[in-house]
Design a protein around this motif. Structure first.
Motif, PDB file in Angstrom:
ATOM      1  N   ASP A   1      -7.208  31.524  -5.831  1.00  0.00           N
ATOM      2  CA  ASP A   1      -8.381  30.715  -6.198  1.00  0.00           C
ATOM      3  C   ASP A   1      -8.402  30.501  -7.705  1.00  0.00           C
ATOM      4  O   ASP A   1      -9.393  30.752  -8.383  1.00  0.00           O
ATOM      5  N   LEU A   2      -7.276  30.023  -8.237  1.00  0.00           N
ATOM      6  CA  LEU A   2      -7.169  29.854  -9.673  1.00  0.00           C
ATOM      7  C   LEU A   2      -7.926  28.621 -10.138  1.00  0.00           C
ATOM      8  O   LEU A   2      -7.870  27.557  -9.523  1.00  0.00           O
ATOM      9  N   ARG A   3      -8.620  28.792 -11.252  1.00  0.00           N
ATOM     10  CA  ARG A   3      -9.279  27.690 -11.935  1.00  0.00           C
ATOM     11  C   ARG A   3      -9.132  27.923 -13.432  1.00  0.00           C
ATOM     12  O   ARG A   3      -8.818  29.039 -13.865  1.00  0.00           O
ATOM     13  N   ALA A   4      -9.376  26.904 -14.203  1.00  0.00           N
ATOM     14  CA  ALA A   4      -9.274  27.056 -15.651  1.00  0.00           C
ATOM     15  C   ALA A   4     -10.238  28.109 -16.173  1.00  0.00           C
ATOM     16  O   ALA A   4      -9.979  28.746 -17.195  1.00  0.00           O
ATOM     17  N   ASP A   5     -11.357  28.306 -15.463  1.00  0.00           N
ATOM     18  CA  ASP A   5     -12.318  29.327 -15.886  1.00  0.00           C
ATOM     19  C   ASP A   5     -12.216  30.594 -15.042  1.00  0.00           C
ATOM     20  O   ASP A   5     -13.124  31.428 -15.072  1.00  0.00           O
ATOM     21  N   GLN A   6     -11.112  30.747 -14.297  1.00  0.00           N
ATOM     22  CA  GLN A   6     -10.922  31.975 -13.512  1.00  0.00           C
ATOM     23  C   GLN A   6      -9.429  32.281 -13.392  1.00  0.00           C
ATOM     24  O   GLN A   6      -8.795  31.987 -12.386  1.00  0.00           O
ATOM     25  N   ILE A   7      -8.888  32.865 -14.442  1.00  0.00           N
ATOM     26  CA  ILE A   7      -7.484  33.282 -14.410  1.00  0.00           C
ATOM     27  C   ILE A   7      -7.359  34.797 -14.283  1.00  0.00           C
ATOM     28  O   ILE A   7      -6.262  35.314 -14.073  1.00  0.00           O
ATOM     29  N   VAL A   8      -8.467  35.513 -14.429  1.00  0.00           N
ATOM     30  CA  VAL A   8      -8.510  36.954 -14.166  1.00  0.00           C
ATOM     31  C   VAL A   8      -9.788  37.247 -13.382  1.00  0.00           C
ATOM     32  O   VAL A   8     -10.761  36.494 -13.473  1.00  0.00           O
ATOM     33  N   PRO A   9      -9.780  38.328 -12.616  1.00  0.00           N
ATOM     34  CA  PRO A   9     -11.003  38.682 -11.895  1.00  0.00           C
ATOM     35  C   PRO A   9     -12.085  39.196 -12.832  1.00  0.00           C
ATOM     36  O   PRO A   9     -11.817  39.556 -13.985  1.00  0.00           O
ATOM     37  N   SER A  10     -13.297  39.227 -12.338  1.00  0.00           N
ATOM     38  CA  SER A  10     -14.401  39.806 -13.091  1.00  0.00           C
ATOM     39  C   SER A  10     -14.191  41.311 -13.242  1.00  0.00           C
ATOM     40  O   SER A  10     -13.689  41.968 -12.317  1.00  0.00           O
ATOM     41  N   PRO A  11     -14.567  41.876 -14.379  1.00  0.00           N
ATOM     42  CA  PRO A  11     -14.500  43.337 -14.521  1.00  0.00           C
ATOM     43  C   PRO A  11     -15.325  44.077 -13.464  1.00  0.00           C
ATOM     44  O   PRO A  11     -15.073  45.259 -13.209  1.00  0.00           O
ATOM     45  N   LEU A  12     -16.289  43.396 -12.865  1.00  0.00           N
ATOM     46  CA  LEU A  12     -17.139  44.023 -11.853  1.00  0.00           C
ATOM     47  C   LEU A  12     -16.594  43.835 -10.434  1.00  0.00           C
ATOM     48  O   LEU A  12     -17.208  44.316  -9.481  1.00  0.00           O
ATOM     49  N   ASP A  13     -15.455  43.169 -10.291  1.00  0.00           N
ATOM     50  CA  ASP A  13     -14.886  42.931  -8.967  1.00  0.00           C
ATOM     51  C   ASP A  13     -14.403  44.261  -8.380  1.00  0.00           C
ATOM     52  O   ASP A  13     -13.510  44.902  -8.935  1.00  0.00           O
ATOM     53  N   PRO A  14     -14.959  44.702  -7.247  1.00  0.00           N
ATOM     54  CA  PRO A  14     -14.603  46.023  -6.707  1.00  0.00           C
ATOM     55  C   PRO A  14     -13.192  46.097  -6.151  1.00  0.00           C
ATOM     56  O   PRO A  14     -12.714  47.180  -5.834  1.00  0.00           O
ATOM     57  N   ARG A  15     -12.509  44.975  -6.041  1.00  0.00           N
ATOM     58  CA  ARG A  15     -11.145  44.990  -5.512  1.00  0.00           C
ATOM     59  C   ARG A  15     -10.112  45.422  -6.539  1.00  0.00           C
ATOM     60  O   ARG A  15      -8.998  45.798  -6.179  1.00  0.00           O
ATOM     61  N   VAL A  16     -10.470  45.345  -7.816  1.00  0.00           N
ATOM     62  CA  VAL A  16      -9.459  45.456  -8.860  1.00  0.00           C
ATOM     63  C   VAL A  16      -8.846  46.854  -8.936  1.00  0.00           C
ATOM     64  O   VAL A  16      -7.623  47.021  -8.832  1.00  0.00           O
ATOM     65  N   ALA A  17      -9.670  47.867  -9.183  1.00  0.00           N
ATOM     66  CA  ALA A  17      -9.130  49.221  -9.380  1.00  0.00           C
ATOM     67  C   ALA A  17      -8.320  49.707  -8.177  1.00  0.00           C
ATOM     68  O   ALA A  17      -7.227  50.264  -8.358  1.00  0.00           O
ATOM     69  N   PRO A  18      -8.785  49.529  -6.923  1.00  0.00           N
ATOM     70  CA  PRO A  18      -7.943  49.953  -5.788  1.00  0.00           C
ATOM     71  C   PRO A  18      -6.608  49.226  -5.736  1.00  0.00           C
ATOM     72  O   PRO A  18      -5.576  49.831  -5.408  1.00  0.00           O
ATOM     73  N   ALA A  19      -6.602  47.925  -6.057  1.00  0.00           N
ATOM     74  CA  ALA A  19      -5.351  47.174  -6.038  1.00  0.00           C
ATOM     75  C   ALA A  19      -4.403  47.672  -7.114  1.00  0.00           C
ATOM     76  O   ALA A  19      -3.196  47.827  -6.891  1.00  0.00           O
ATOM     77  N   VAL A  20      -4.940  47.931  -8.299  1.00  0.00           N
ATOM     78  CA  VAL A  20      -4.104  48.433  -9.401  1.00  0.00           C
ATOM     79  C   VAL A  20      -3.572  49.816  -9.061  1.00  0.00           C
ATOM     80  O   VAL A  20      -2.393  50.117  -9.263  1.00  0.00           O
ATOM     81  N   ALA A  21      -4.446  50.685  -8.531  1.00  0.00           N
ATOM     82  CA  ALA A  21      -4.007  52.042  -8.175  1.00  0.00           C
ATOM     83  C   ALA A  21      -2.887  51.996  -7.148  1.00  0.00           C
ATOM     84  O   ALA A  21      -1.887  52.717  -7.263  1.00  0.00           O
ATOM     85  N   ALA A  22      -3.029  51.146  -6.125  1.00  0.00           N
ATOM     86  CA  ALA A  22      -2.000  51.046  -5.101  1.00  0.00           C
ATOM     87  C   ALA A  22      -0.688  50.556  -5.677  1.00  0.00           C
ATOM     88  O   ALA A  22       0.401  51.040  -5.320  1.00  0.00           O
ATOM     89  N   ALA A  23      -0.768  49.587  -6.603  1.00  0.00           N
ATOM     90  CA  ALA A  23       0.448  49.068  -7.230  1.00  0.00           C
ATOM     91  C   ALA A  23       1.134  50.131  -8.084  1.00  0.00           C
ATOM     92  O   ALA A  23       2.364  50.244  -8.084  1.00  0.00           O
ATOM     93  N   VAL A  24       0.348  50.921  -8.801  1.00  0.00           N
ATOM     94  CA  VAL A  24       0.908  51.992  -9.637  1.00  0.00           C
ATOM     95  C   VAL A  24       1.581  53.051  -8.758  1.00  0.00           C
ATOM     96  O   VAL A  24       2.689  53.517  -9.059  1.00  0.00           O
ATOM     97  N   ILE A  25       0.934  53.422  -7.665  1.00  0.00           N
ATOM     98  CA  ILE A  25       1.533  54.403  -6.752  1.00  0.00           C
ATOM     99  C   ILE A  25       2.855  53.879  -6.205  1.00  0.00           C
ATOM    100  O   ILE A  25       3.860  54.607  -6.146  1.00  0.00           O
ATOM    101  N   ALA A  26       2.876  52.613  -5.798  1.00  0.00           N
ATOM    102  CA  ALA A  26       4.102  52.024  -5.244  1.00  0.00           C
ATOM    103  C   ALA A  26       5.231  51.975  -6.274  1.00  0.00           C
ATOM    104  O   ALA A  26       6.406  52.044  -5.904  1.00  0.00           O
ATOM    105  N   ALA A  27       4.870  51.864  -7.570  1.00  0.00           N
ATOM    106  CA  ALA A  27       5.881  51.774  -8.628  1.00  0.00           C
ATOM    107  C   ALA A  27       6.285  53.138  -9.175  1.00  0.00           C
ATOM    108  O   ALA A  27       7.168  53.215 -10.036  1.00  0.00           O
TER     109      ALA A  27
END
Length: 366
Positions: free
Chosen positions: A339-365
């Protein structure tokens, strides 16, 4: 901030388990097998947020006591977004060797070390030494947190505009801790090193510039970037550039921004005053990002560090590798990739999906 017990302490039986005599059994178990520390104490889910107060936000060298509110805020973000417990540690010394010695002495109490607001170039040596000498993750967030989120944002901005990272001409304004880390992260992520120009307060970095200390971080970057040997200042560097990343706090003239290539990208990240006001940047750039929460596309470290430490702690990692950082950037970018837009290239800091996604990616790496 406060410390709260995770078990009840309302009876004699509770006290006998949580403290004497029950606690002695836990001590004896750890003495026999130190690896049990992670399982039987808070070490497995707790990090130290360490500063010397020498480079606090945009406030500068305000010392350890005045730095405490920022470290407390960081600890709250760790808990809120990553479920990681964190303890502020403000050191009353700015001596490199003393800082290293104190952190090493404190390290058995923690599962990781988040270095914060330590001035360059001292921060490079401190992180490098601690990373090599401690068996737990060490992460200087001012460097790598910023760099990870910038790479995530640039990936999405380039995707939105149909551009390839390797074809972009990138100018980084600022050659302190964040600027150097951002440059290295972009190169690791696919940007052509020769097409990157880094600028400090004296002008562009290039191999023949005579004022670098041998072996310094700036000298290392100058050797691999700016293949065209563009000299002078940021005005010369920005002619025809596709990307401007500001991590310096210095103001950049509108005339310099106007000379950038069409459909450019401007990430003016200084807080509270961006290097290029968003209204001016928007006149020339197709995508604009800042470090502020009151404009779209906030490049905020909170998108990175809670999930990175959550993943590293859960994986039992001894260090945070380049692969983990790149995986974290990809995870952050992926949250809004559909859902990319010129005013949305990163998620909101309050988006609850971010930290779990990052943690899972770090574990996988790991």
């Amino acid at each position: 901030m406060a410390v709260a017990s995770t078990v009840p302490l309302t009876s004699r039986e509770d006290l006998s388990l949580a403290y004497t005599p029950g606690v002695a059994q836990v001590c004896e178990a750890i003495a026999a097998d130190p690896a049990l520390t992670r399982e039987l104490t808070w070490v497995g889910h707790t990090v130290a947020v360490v500063t010397d107060g020498s480079a606090v936000l945009g406030l500068g060298n305000i010392g350890p006591r005045a730095a405490m509110p920022v470290m407390e805020g960081k600890a709250v973000l760790f808990k809120q977004f990553g479920g990681v417990d964190a303890v502020p540690v403000c050191l009353d010394t700015q001596d490199t060797e003393q800082i290293i010695a104190v952190v090493k002495a404190l390290a058995p109490s923690f599962g990781g070390i988040n270095l914060e607001d330590i001035a360059a170039p001292r921060c490079f040596e401190i992180e490098r030494r601690l990373d090599a000498e401690l068996p737990i993750p060490v992460f200087h967030d001012d460097q790598h947190g910023t760099a990870i989120v910038v790479l995530a944002a640039l990936r999405n901005a380039a995707r939105l505009l149909g551009r390839d990272l390797g074809d972009l001409r990138v100018v980084v304004s600022g050659a302190g801790a964040a600027g150097i880390a951002v440059t290295k992260m972009l190169i690791a992520g696919g940007v052509d090193a020769g097409r990157v120009i880094v600028c400090d307060s004296k002008g562009t970095l290039y191999a023949e510039r005579p004022d670098f200390a041998p072996g310094s971080e700036k000298a290392g970057l100058a050797a691999i970037t700016n293949a065209g040997r563009v000299a002078n200042g940021i005005e010369a560097a920005l002619v025809g550039a596709d990307v401007l990343i500001g991590v310096s706090g210095g103001q950049i003239a509108e005339s310099a921004v106007a000379a950038m290539a069409p459909n450019s990208m401007i990430f003016a990240l200084a807080n509270p005053t961006p290097e290029v006001p968003p209204a001016i940047a928007g006149k020339y750039a197709a995508v604009v990002a800042t470090g502020r929460s009151d404009f779209p596309n906030q490049i905020n470290n909170v998108l990175a560090f809670p999930g990175i430490f959550r993943g590293a702690l859960d994986a039992g990692a001894q260090r945070i590798t380049e692969a983990m950082k790149l995986a974290a950037a990809d995870a952050i970018a992926g949250i809004v990739a559909g859902d990319l837009r010129a005013d949305q290239i990163v998620p909101s800091p309050l988006d609850p999906r971010v930290a779990p996604a990052v943690a899972a990616a770090v574990i996988a790496a790991t």
